[in-house]
Each structure stands twice: as C-alpha cells, then as structure tokens.
Design an enzyme around this catalytic site. Sequence first.
Site, PDB file in Angstrom:
ATOM      1  N   LYS A 112     -11.571 -57.865 -73.303  1.00  0.00           N
ATOM      2  CA  LYS A 112     -12.428 -56.366 -73.604  1.00  0.00           C
ATOM      3  C   LYS A 112     -11.243 -55.346 -74.045  1.00  0.00           C
ATOM      4  CE  LYS A 112     -15.309 -56.328 -70.125  1.00  0.00           C
ATOM      5  NZ  LYS A 112     -14.891 -57.606 -69.344  1.00  0.00           N
ATOM      6  N   THR A 113     -10.267 -55.297 -73.094  1.00  0.00           N
ATOM      7  CA  THR A 113      -9.404 -54.292 -73.329  1.00  0.00           C
ATOM      8  C   THR A 113      -8.593 -54.691 -74.536  1.00  0.00           C
ATOM      9  OG1 THR A 113      -9.128 -53.621 -70.948  1.00  0.00           O
ATOM     10  CG2 THR A 113      -7.495 -52.994 -72.391  1.00  0.00           C
ATOM     11  N   ASP A 171     -13.074 -47.861 -70.150  1.00  0.00           N
ATOM     12  CA  ASP A 171     -13.128 -49.006 -69.503  1.00  0.00           C
ATOM     13  C   ASP A 171     -14.198 -48.759 -68.340  1.00  0.00           C
ATOM     14  OD1 ASP A 171     -13.108 -51.612 -68.665  1.00  0.00           O
ATOM     15  OD2 ASP A 171     -11.049 -51.423 -67.899  1.00  0.00           O
ATOM     16  N   THR A 206     -18.621 -54.847 -67.339  1.00  0.00           N
ATOM     17  CA  THR A 206     -18.965 -55.995 -66.891  1.00  0.00           C
ATOM     18  C   THR A 206     -20.373 -56.023 -66.411  1.00  0.00           C
ATOM     19  OG1 THR A 206     -18.233 -55.337 -64.632  1.00  0.00           O
ATOM     20  CG2 THR A 206     -16.564 -56.356 -66.041  1.00  0.00           C
ATOM     21  N   ARG A 239      -7.184 -64.214 -68.661  1.00  0.00           N
ATOM     22  CA  ARG A 239      -6.483 -63.487 -67.770  1.00  0.00           C
ATOM     23  C   ARG A 239      -6.051 -64.352 -66.540  1.00  0.00           C
ATOM     24  NH1 ARG A 239      -8.972 -58.262 -65.478  1.00  0.00           N
ATOM     25  NH2 ARG A 239      -8.436 -57.390 -67.626  1.00  0.00           N
TER      26      ARG A 239
END
Length: 337
Positions: free
Chosen positions: A66-67, A111, A160, A219
């Site tokens: 997402k980032t 975020d 999330t 990640r």
Amino acid sequence: MTDDLIQPEATGDEIAFEGALRPGSLAEFVGQPKVRGQLEVLLRAAALQDRSPDHILLAGPPGLGKTTLAMIIGTETGRAVRLSSGPAIQHAGDLAAVLSALTPGDVLFVDEIHRMARSAEEMLYLAMEDFRIDIMVGKGAGATSIPLELAPFTLVAATTRSGMLPSPLRDRFGFTAHLEFYDPADLERVLHRSASLLGVPLPDEAIVELARRSRGTPRIANRLLRRVRDWLLVHPGSGELEGVREALRLYDVDEAGLDRLDRAVLHTIAHRFRGGPVGLSTLAASVGEEADTIEAVVEPYLVREGLLARTPRGRIATPEGLAHAGVVVHPTLDERL
C-alpha cells in the site's frame, strides 16, 4: 507487540531496507494485476484531463504494497507526496495544519486512516469534497466559523481495517483498491528482483522455498531474504537451498510459513480450548498478545490457509489446524459450528 520475524510491523532500519527494494513505477510493481490496471487507467485519465486524480483508498492486510503504491502514484503524477498517519492526527487542528500546508496538486498519503480521530474525520469530509475546511474561532455563544480554502490535492489513504471507516468517509474516495495476498509465482518474481538488488545469488529452488514460506506477503518475503543473506554470510559454503532451510529453522518459520505466534494461537485453541470455539479477547490473553495483532496479522493468513475459522461463537481450529498443532483425535468441524 510481537517481535517475531515475519510479523509485518516495520521498524526504522527495516523501512530503509524495504525502501531500497521498493519499485518506482507501476511497470516495476510486481503482482496485484487488477489493481495496477485500475490505477493505470485512473492516473492516465487524470493526466489527459490535466487534473488531480480522484482520492484513492488502498485496503488490504499489512505488507502487500500500500505504501509503495502511494509513492508510485506520486511518481506517476509528477507530484510531491506528503506523508502522515491516522495515529498522528488526533485532533481536528492536527489535520488542519497538514491540509493548509499542501500546495496545488500534492498527494497526501495517510497511513492507517482508520485510526484517525473522529473530529478529524468529520473535517476531512469537507476537505475531500470541496477543498475547504471550517476553522472555529472562539468559544460558546461568541464562537464563529471561518472558511479556509485549500489547494486541490489527492488523498491516498491506506487501511488494514476498511470496515472501521465510517460510510461518509469511504464514499468520498473515488476509487478503492483491495489488495490481495500474493500467489507463490508473484512472490518468486519479487524475490528474484530483491535478490538481484541485494547481490544475493540464489538458485531457483531456494527462491521457491522462500516464496512458499512468505505467507503471500512481499514484505515478509524480503525480510526472510535478508535473514537468509545473513545466514549465508556467516555460514559460507552451506549450500543455498540448505542455507535457506537452516536460516528459516533458526528464525522459527516452519514449513507452512507459520512463526512462533501463529503456532501459539493454533496450539492454544487446539490444546487449551480443545479446538474451540474461543473468543478473541480470551485467546489474546492466553497467548499474551494484543487482540488487534491477532485479528489483523495472525488470523487472515491462518483463515486463508484453512487452519482457523471464525464462527459466531468464536475462533475454532479446523481439522487441518488441529493436525498442524499435533492433535490426532478431535471432533469434526461441524460439531463445533
């Protein structure tokens, strides 16, 4: 919070590490083909019309990009990206300071937007829709509202827990992207790229092993690659595939990609609560972890792998989950639903 290797909470040096591997464009971004295609159309249409793109909500489990996508949106539009987060915006004044500092066309990335204070959310409604906020001056009967015009901007928000966002906020996003867990083939592509950038020559079978144990999350795949690189540096000549297995064994990542906390959750349900059902708060207290961590980090993967199920009465271990926890004789799943 847990400090297990594969839990997707990023620390400072890990953010720098992940930033070095982060793709810089949609063309370089691996996986999520549907979301990439949707974003490409949205961004190109905005460029052709010489306007800022619609506000974008990126939803999905931690660690799926997402980032990275927020940074890519800024790059693709040629705009500056301003960073903030929901926990940092606890008052309407905090949001007003962020919004008033924006210049025309900026991309504002927030975020964990579901953790923003309610008063700030209500201010954000007007800012997203009309590029304006109202500042209250004074108190009581003498209070007055002063409108403040904002520069046009694009809000890119990540969450999330999209279900925690109020409907008026969700409705103001022009596009919502739902990111899914990666399949092993896409993770292998991520790992090949990362291994090349890090100068870690791994054979295909070692990459396949890493991808299989990475929980469908880039990640986590990159973090495991980092640990494997360390292992191979400390134990030269141990063989790449065997080195991968030894490194993952050392860091408590099993054949199914489960770490210590995952196994603790399954073991607790299977043995202490005889397969369940058990409530989330009781389960969290039993394993010594925050309920939010179990719900947002542990459960999605266990449910996806068919090891855990959520029922109206609580969490239960499936027959596969019970077998993974070492339970041979158990009631059938139907009896506990």
